[in-house]
Design an enzyme around this catalytic site. Sequence first.
Site: not given
Ligand code: FPP
Length: 240
Positions: A10-13, A27, A55, A121, A184
């Site tokens: 979590d936390g990409n955004g 992402h 999800s 793995l 969570r």
């Molecule tokens: C949550 O961050 C991240 C996601 C919903 C997507 C995760 C996807 C990747 C890391 C890239 C693709 C993965 C693979 C396995 C190739 P968020 O967008 O909810 O962040 P935020 O809560 O800060 O908005």
Amino acid sequence: MPRHVAIIMDGNGRWAKQQGLARMFGHRQGVDTVHKITEHATRLGIEYLTLYAFSTENWNRPKEEVDALMALLVDTIKKETPTLMKNNVKLMTIGGLDRLPEETRRKMEECVEETSVNTGLNLVLALSYSSRWEITRTVQELARRVKDGEIRVQDIDEQTVSDTLTTRGIPDPDLLIRTSGELRISNFLLWQLAYAELYFTPCLWPDFTEEEFDKAIMDYQGRERRFGKTSEQVNKGYRL
Ligand code: FPP
């Protein structure tokens, strides 16, 4: 060493926002972290690494972000398959793959097929996955089997349920890591996490490193896992 580590990435955004960039940059950076952590888990001899990549609820995000994430998945799988082969990693998926765009699903299935010979793995990607979705379809499947006379109601036990989930054959996670400071579970592996140790870190997923992963493992190694028993029982000093 935990046999199975599950991660809510979590936390990409927020990471992208901090840099003044669009969410997709987060992402993309997140994919680099996936690469690093998968290689590190291989080095540590972890057997299963499950990543919550998308999800069921993520389908409700703006269409541009969903489309871009699906394209990123295809791209990543194309680029990473040779590395998975080199590192003896077997890719598996859980979730409603039939909801993915045709190309994304096909690429995933090809990679699962190609890496199925690997013995290192097991990398499990949760895609279009949510635990309530999984449990609901499990209940439907068991109800169907009872109706068709394949099993009796009294034959259904915990093992039957485990064996009907999409994670059948995969041991339950020992450790769940969630990044970005949220406390969570977010509809992830609710049945399977029954006895997992939970580890939360404020670190955003794109900033998560091998050292951060080691910190989580060391924290896990300091826990006492009692599985409902007493401390004395677990520590062998137990006498009737
Ligand atoms: C949550 O961050 C991240 C996601 C919903 C997507 C995760 C996807 C990747 C890391 C890239 C693709 C993965 C693979 C396995 C190739 P968020 O967008 O909810 O962040 P935020 O809560 O800060 O908005």
